[in-house]
Design a protein around this motif. Sequence first.
Motif, PDB file in Angstrom:
ATOM      1  N   TYR A  30      45.618  28.230 -23.120  1.00 33.43           N
ATOM      2  CA  TYR A  30      45.105  27.041 -22.428  1.00 33.43           C
ATOM      3  C   TYR A  30      44.417  26.150 -23.450  1.00 33.43           C
ATOM      4  CZ  TYR A  30      40.828  29.833 -22.646  1.00 33.43           C
ATOM      5  OH  TYR A  30      39.782  30.604 -23.086  1.00 33.43           O
ATOM      6  N   ASP A  55      39.258  21.118 -21.769  1.00 29.70           N
ATOM      7  CA  ASP A  55      39.072  19.679 -21.607  1.00 29.70           C
ATOM      8  C   ASP A  55      38.171  19.127 -22.713  1.00 29.70           C
ATOM      9  OD1 ASP A  55      39.164  17.126 -20.314  1.00 29.70           O
ATOM     10  OD2 ASP A  55      37.171  17.528 -19.518  1.00 29.70           O
ATOM     11  N   LEU A  68      52.463  23.453 -25.417  1.00 25.33           N
ATOM     12  CA  LEU A  68      51.569  23.264 -24.289  1.00 25.33           C
ATOM     13  C   LEU A  68      50.902  21.886 -24.346  1.00 25.33           C
ATOM     14  CD1 LEU A  68      49.990  24.264 -21.804  1.00 25.33           C
ATOM     15  CD2 LEU A  68      48.339  25.319 -23.377  1.00 25.33           C
ATOM     16  N   ALA A  69      50.407  21.503 -25.516  1.00 28.03           N
ATOM     17  CA  ALA A  69      49.760  20.202 -25.646  1.00 28.03           C
ATOM     18  C   ALA A  69      50.743  19.070 -25.366  1.00 28.03           C
ATOM     19  CB  ALA A  69      49.176  20.056 -27.056  1.00 28.03           C
ATOM     20  N   GLU A 102      53.355  19.209 -23.387  1.00 36.57           N
ATOM     21  CA  GLU A 102      53.609  19.191 -21.950  1.00 36.57           C
ATOM     22  C   GLU A 102      52.414  18.587 -21.206  1.00 36.57           C
ATOM     23  OE1 GLU A 102      55.271  19.442 -18.321  1.00 36.57           O
ATOM     24  OE2 GLU A 102      56.271  19.717 -20.249  1.00 36.57           O
ATOM     25  N   MET A 103      51.202  18.935 -21.612  1.00 34.78           N
ATOM     26  CA  MET A 103      50.010  18.371 -20.982  1.00 34.78           C
ATOM     27  C   MET A 103      49.942  16.860 -21.210  1.00 34.78           C
ATOM     28  SD  MET A 103      47.181  21.328 -21.881  1.00 34.78           S
ATOM     29  CE  MET A 103      45.793  20.426 -21.167  1.00 34.78           C
ATOM     30  N   ARG A 152      51.978  14.861 -18.763  1.00 32.71           N
ATOM     31  CA  ARG A 152      51.418  14.769 -17.418  1.00 32.71           C
ATOM     32  C   ARG A 152      50.105  14.003 -17.372  1.00 32.71           C
ATOM     33  NH1 ARG A 152      52.290  20.464 -17.609  1.00 32.71           N
ATOM     34  NH2 ARG A 152      50.028  20.735 -17.437  1.00 32.71           N
ATOM     35  N   GLU A 153      49.526  13.712 -18.530  1.00 33.74           N
ATOM     36  CA  GLU A 153      48.202  13.102 -18.603  1.00 33.74           C
ATOM     37  C   GLU A 153      48.266  11.604 -18.302  1.00 33.74           C
ATOM     38  OE1 GLU A 153      44.634  12.569 -18.425  1.00 33.74           O
ATOM     39  OE2 GLU A 153      45.003  14.593 -19.243  1.00 33.74           O
ATOM     40  N   LYS A 186      45.658  11.502 -23.549  1.00 33.26           N
ATOM     41  CA  LYS A 186      47.087  11.656 -23.844  1.00 33.26           C
ATOM     42  C   LYS A 186      47.317  11.619 -25.353  1.00 33.26           C
ATOM     43  CE  LYS A 186      51.594   9.651 -22.651  1.00 33.26           C
ATOM     44  NZ  LYS A 186      52.045  10.724 -21.752  1.00 33.26           N
ATOM     45  N   LEU A 212      45.992  14.860 -26.947  1.00 36.27           N
ATOM     46  CA  LEU A 212      46.909  15.983 -26.737  1.00 36.27           C
ATOM     47  C   LEU A 212      48.131  15.850 -27.628  1.00 36.27           C
ATOM     48  CD1 LEU A 212      46.567  16.220 -22.869  1.00 36.27           C
ATOM     49  CD2 LEU A 212      45.907  17.996 -24.496  1.00 36.27           C
ATOM     50  N   SER A 241      49.235  18.548 -30.441  1.00 38.07           N
ATOM     51  CA  SER A 241      50.615  19.047 -30.552  1.00 38.07           C
ATOM     52  C   SER A 241      51.146  18.843 -31.965  1.00 38.07           C
ATOM     53  CB  SER A 241      51.509  18.334 -29.542  1.00 38.07           C
ATOM     54  OG  SER A 241      52.841  18.801 -29.652  1.00 38.07           O
TER      55      SER A 241
END
Length: 819
Positions: free
Chosen positions: A83, A86, A239-240, A242-243, A246-247, A253, A256, A260
């Motif tokens: 994970y 935040d 993961l970053a 993909e996040m 969606r951000e 954004k 993240l 990545s």
Amino acid sequence: MPTPRSDDRLKIIPGLEDTVYEYGKGVNPRVQHVRQELIDTTPTICPERALLITESYRHTEGEPHVLRKAKALREILSKMSIYIEDGQLIVGNQASCSRAAPIFPEYSIEWVIEELDQFADRSGDVFEISEDTKDKLRSIYGFWKGKTHQEEVYANMTEANTMAQKQNVIHRGGISMSGDGHIIPNHEMVLAKGFLGIQNEAREHLNSENITDKQREFYQAVEIAMGAAIGFMQRYADLAQEMARRESDSLRKKELERISSVNRSISEDPARSFYEALQVIYYCHLIMMIETNGHSFSFGRFDQYAYPYYKADMDAGTLTNDEALELTALFFIKMNTLNKVRPWDHTEFGVGYPLYSNLMVGGMRSDGSDGTNALSYIALRAMDLNRLPEPNLSVRYWGGTPRALLEESARLIREGFGMPSLFADETVIPAMMSIGLPLKIARDYASMGCVETAIPGRWGHRATGMTYMNFGKILELVLNNGVDPASGIQLISANGKPGREVDFSSYNEVWETWKKFLKFYTDLAVESDYVCDRSLKKHDADPFGSALVDKSMERGKTLKEGGGEFDFVSQSNIGTSIIGDALAVVKKLVFEDKKVTFKELRKALDENWEGDASQAIRKLALAVPKFGNDIDYVDTIVADVYISYLDLLPGYQNERHGSGPIGCGYTMSTSNISSYVPSGMDVGATPDGRYAGDPLNEGASPCLGADKQGPTAVAKSVSKLPNMRMAGGQLLNMKFSPGTLEGDDNLNKFIAFIEANRLLGNFHMQFNIVDSEELRDARLHPEKHQDLMVRVAGYCALFTSLIPPVQDAIIARTEQSGF
């Protein structure tokens, strides 16, 4: 000769010359947010790693252990939950949620099952645990029964050693039931090569025809472990990414996407920026902690190996000092998301969720010049923003240290949360040379854990923390002819006769008996170390961690097999000051002044000073000089206690002797964490006036409340000890009232005191700047003091996380109010 100091801040702090930083007033919204999220998180027990390693070991039965460990690491890193918190920019988690402690069943499982229903009800180091987690851990118990490191240790322990543990002279602690830890990687090498570069190096060795089957297994394991680390980083990159998709917040954004990019880059190439360097350094630390459940995985001389990346970014205009400070503070906070759970009887010896991850700045370089740079100051300021127990921040200082570094260190110490601790190069370097290290190598020392000293990237597992030796208990046995009053066990006697009856005709006879008993129990402690190390050689095979230390790759060996360039260890010696104080009473009252007989004194001890006659003797005992007041009479005896142990050490080697590393001998250390409290619980009344069960002394510090003549007298007493022979680490803890350091004049006096400590030839100093009344209130109202951090021993902890006896011991320390 030391280089002259300069007070020209333009030269001292390149890049920071226009920065005015006020400790205690630094504000960074992102750092504050991430820190608060962490503080609000309750420690828990996580079953994921235990289940994954069990599944891996089921499929690798019969394979070489180092390969089983590597494959298990690959299984864990590829399947565990990951994970990204935040606001956090440094990524990587040890367990399924922040502050959760994973379980390591390959080392020990019995105590885990026994204490499942107690974790949430502890008086310190509390862990919440769900019924589902309990069920999952119980489900794997059968597989590990009979296969763990702890079971192998106890199956091979001699009867005498087992009896010494029952006497409470010996405590095996972590080395008998967990991984070893205590590694400072060669960060400079890792940053230059990257994990892919180390993996390629392992492949090159595998292509060589001149390797043994054992070496081949090691290189295969390293290749697998480095591949697992690379895959782990790529998981975070994915993961970053993909996040980020969606951000909706554009700023997050971009962050993240940057996370990545950084993780993708370092999975393929060496670090190229300061941000990438921090992330690689953290991954080294994290993956070592996932691989084995040791502690004291440390960061060495952070400002030396990370500075080139900082400077290159600053020169290129891609980094500002504010950004560097924020990244470093986030890096520091991230370390506090990690955790470790220990059995309760070992938790008492190091309470406060400690990981002892030391990070050091400042000090002399190997060429004799000063190594202070901008990152030295950024680390201090990042710790001011962090204000959490990890990392265990330390500062090296010497005659050539800029005044500005001492000033900033003192200002941070004045904030009252126990950091940084201070190491005096002019004492530590000769101490490292006392075990045969060349001058240039000794100058590059760093602390590994609390105050243990080692050479970064060149040292095997541990500098200290092998078998714990309770010096207070040994003295009790001396006074009782070798019979432990609590258990009735007798392994040695002063007069060759069974039973407690013993009398001494002279102080010299008492002293010679002390040395006889000390040698007997040191022999057993070294024997204990051997048994534990032989088992750890198999169960603690760590291809990932070993590959980060020089010579392991060259030799094709794990560190426990002899992979390190240097390998010196020490035990934890508890109660040196109290032995000196007690022997001073015996010497003066019984043999010099003849105010009491030995039998009368022992009767008073048996009665725990109760009754009029015993209290009268105690009053006489308390009047005898005590260590910490600059009185040669007792200070010399305390020094003799040290020397009596140091003189034994050339006769011992550790288990890796002859297998490759230089040294493989023993040193001495007074780094005994919070063990002085539970060790004292096992010792009856002592001749210095201490009551049964009270704490022994901590480190090289005076006994609780014994120092009456101010801090300078304490420093002068400690200066009479053989500090330049303490290659394992020497620890001095002091406590000041906050008002003592208020204002510039008092701060300058404090800096002068720090300098005096160095000039006196002392090894180390650390401070609690806290009001005892605040500590008492925190004891009664913990909910009001969740942020109160204190210096426990060689480490810091949140005061409310400590068990009550340790809290009481900290409150009882002498609170100095002037210089």
